[in-house]
Design a protein around this motif. Structure first.
Motif, PDB file in Angstrom:
ATOM      1  N   ASP A   1      -4.539   3.027  -1.182  1.00 58.00           N
ATOM      2  CA  ASP A   1      -4.213   2.266  -2.389  1.00 58.00           C
ATOM      3  C   ASP A   1      -3.727   3.137  -3.536  1.00 58.00           C
ATOM      4  O   ASP A   1      -2.829   2.754  -4.281  1.00 58.00           O
ATOM      5  CB  ASP A   1      -5.421   1.462  -2.863  1.00 58.00           C
ATOM      6  CG  ASP A   1      -5.705   0.266  -1.974  1.00 58.00           C
ATOM      7  OD1 ASP A   1      -4.758  -0.280  -1.374  1.00 58.00           O
ATOM      8  OD2 ASP A   1      -6.889  -0.118  -1.885  1.00 58.00           O
TER       9      ASP A   1
ATOM     10  N   MET B   1       0.834  -1.175   0.000  1.00 59.81           N
ATOM     11  CA  MET B   1       0.000   0.000   0.000  1.00 59.81           C
ATOM     12  C   MET B   1       0.882   1.244   0.000  1.00 59.81           C
ATOM     13  O   MET B   1       1.906   1.289   0.666  1.00 59.81           O
ATOM     14  CB  MET B   1      -0.915  -0.026   1.227  1.00 59.81           C
ATOM     15  CG  MET B   1      -1.934   1.057   1.173  1.00 59.81           C
ATOM     16  SD  MET B   1      -3.452   0.842   2.148  1.00 59.81           S
ATOM     17  CE  MET B   1      -3.963  -0.800   1.849  1.00 59.81           C
ATOM     18  N   ALA B   2       0.480   2.250  -0.744  1.00 59.75           N
ATOM     19  CA  ALA B   2       1.260   3.478  -0.877  1.00 59.75           C
ATOM     20  C   ALA B   2       1.062   4.385   0.330  1.00 59.75           C
ATOM     21  O   ALA B   2       0.037   4.350   0.999  1.00 59.75           O
ATOM     22  CB  ALA B   2       0.847   4.214  -2.148  1.00 59.75           C
ATOM     23  N   GLN B   3       2.059   5.212   0.574  1.00 66.36           N
ATOM     24  CA  GLN B   3       1.970   6.207   1.633  1.00 66.36           C
ATOM     25  C   GLN B   3       1.639   7.564   1.019  1.00 66.36           C
ATOM     26  O   GLN B   3       2.069   7.877  -0.095  1.00 66.36           O
ATOM     27  CB  GLN B   3       3.293   6.289   2.406  1.00 66.36           C
ATOM     28  CG  GLN B   3       3.592   5.019   3.168  1.00 66.36           C
ATOM     29  CD  GLN B   3       4.961   5.052   3.820  1.00 66.36           C
ATOM     30  OE1 GLN B   3       5.809   5.867   3.518  1.00 66.36           O
ATOM     31  NE2 GLN B   3       5.184   4.111   4.719  1.00 66.36           N
ATOM     32  N   TRP B   4       0.897   8.349   1.791  1.00 62.88           N
ATOM     33  CA  TRP B   4       0.439   9.668   1.357  1.00 62.88           C
ATOM     34  C   TRP B   4       0.563  10.635   2.519  1.00 62.88           C
ATOM     35  O   TRP B   4       0.589  10.232   3.688  1.00 62.88           O
ATOM     36  CB  TRP B   4      -1.019   9.599   0.897  1.00 62.88           C
ATOM     37  CG  TRP B   4      -1.179   8.680  -0.265  1.00 62.88           C
ATOM     38  CD1 TRP B   4      -1.365   7.323  -0.224  1.00 62.88           C
ATOM     39  CD2 TRP B   4      -1.094   9.015  -1.628  1.00 62.88           C
ATOM     40  NE1 TRP B   4      -1.411   6.810  -1.491  1.00 62.88           N
ATOM     41  CE2 TRP B   4      -1.249   7.837  -2.377  1.00 62.88           C
ATOM     42  CE3 TRP B   4      -0.921  10.220  -2.306  1.00 62.88           C
ATOM     43  CZ2 TRP B   4      -1.230   7.820  -3.762  1.00 62.88           C
ATOM     44  CZ3 TRP B   4      -0.901  10.206  -3.689  1.00 62.88           C
ATOM     45  CH2 TRP B   4      -1.061   9.009  -4.396  1.00 62.88           C
TER      46      TRP B   4
ATOM     47  N   GLU C   1      -1.737   5.586   4.804  1.00 63.75           N
ATOM     48  CA  GLU C   1      -1.663   4.661   3.676  1.00 63.75           C
ATOM     49  C   GLU C   1      -2.993   4.631   2.928  1.00 63.75           C
ATOM     50  O   GLU C   1      -4.060   4.707   3.541  1.00 63.75           O
ATOM     51  CB  GLU C   1      -1.320   3.254   4.163  1.00 63.75           C
ATOM     52  CG  GLU C   1       0.075   3.157   4.733  1.00 63.75           C
ATOM     53  CD  GLU C   1       0.423   1.772   5.225  1.00 63.75           C
ATOM     54  OE1 GLU C   1       1.570   1.355   4.999  1.00 63.75           O
ATOM     55  OE2 GLU C   1      -0.447   1.119   5.840  1.00 63.75           O
TER      56      GLU C   1
ATOM     57  N   ARG D   1       6.749   8.915   0.920  1.00 67.61           N
ATOM     58  CA  ARG D   1       7.369   7.660   1.338  1.00 67.61           C
ATOM     59  C   ARG D   1       8.297   7.952   2.507  1.00 67.61           C
ATOM     60  O   ARG D   1       9.192   8.782   2.397  1.00 67.61           O
ATOM     61  CB  ARG D   1       8.175   7.014   0.218  1.00 67.61           C
ATOM     62  CG  ARG D   1       8.752   5.665   0.666  1.00 67.61           C
ATOM     63  CD  ARG D   1       9.538   4.931  -0.397  1.00 67.61           C
ATOM     64  NE  ARG D   1       8.902   5.039  -1.696  1.00 67.61           N
ATOM     65  CZ  ARG D   1       9.561   5.080  -2.837  1.00 67.61           C
ATOM     66  NH1 ARG D   1      10.874   5.020  -2.855  1.00 67.61           N
ATOM     67  NH2 ARG D   1       8.926   5.185  -3.973  1.00 67.61           N
TER      68      ARG D   1
ATOM     69  N   ILE E   1      -0.446   6.641   9.890  1.00 72.10           N
ATOM     70  CA  ILE E   1       0.910   6.380  10.373  1.00 72.10           C
ATOM     71  C   ILE E   1       1.261   7.381  11.461  1.00 72.10           C
ATOM     72  O   ILE E   1       1.696   7.013  12.539  1.00 72.10           O
ATOM     73  CB  ILE E   1       1.928   6.417   9.219  1.00 72.10           C
ATOM     74  CG1 ILE E   1       1.600   5.313   8.208  1.00 72.10           C
ATOM     75  CG2 ILE E   1       3.354   6.285   9.756  1.00 72.10           C
ATOM     76  CD1 ILE E   1       2.373   5.398   6.903  1.00 72.10           C
TER      77      ILE E   1
END
Length: 102
Positions: free
Chosen positions: A64, A1-4, A62, A92, A44
């Motif tokens: 999608d 899963m991508a971080q934002w 996180e 990231r 996070i």
């Protein structure tokens, strides 16, 4: 899963030092929203700078994809009501304490 990351700034700068009762309630809802994101494993970390003027907050989480990240940001009660202006950015974590961001 991508971080934002979404960055928030008060839409009314004086809100930080002199919030209206409505702004106080919405900021409380904002905090509860962040706690709920944390409890769901999405958040996070979140926090804000401590300057009296020019303060801003960040929320690292996180999602999608960008559409899902924008939904997380827009669902924040303080963003949805216009108490905070917000922008979302791909992010990231490069270096962190053990367990942070994993």
């Amino acid at each position: 899963m991508a971080q934002w990351l979404y960055r928030i700034v008060p839409s009314r700068p004086a809100m930080v030092s002199d919030p209206t009762p409505g702004e106080q309630r919405i900021v409380g809802d904002h905090f509860a929203y962040l706690v709920a994101l944390r409890d769901r494993g999405i958040l996070i970390l979140a926090g804000r700078t401590q300057e009296a003027e020019g303060t801003f907050g960040i929320t690292i989480f996180e999602a999608d994809d960008e559409a899902a990240a924008r939904e997380v940001m827009r669902a924040d009660p303080a963003v949805a009501t216009g108490v905070f202006d917000a922008t979302v950015h791909p992010y990231r974590i490069a270096v962190a304490r053990d367990g942070l961001g994993e």
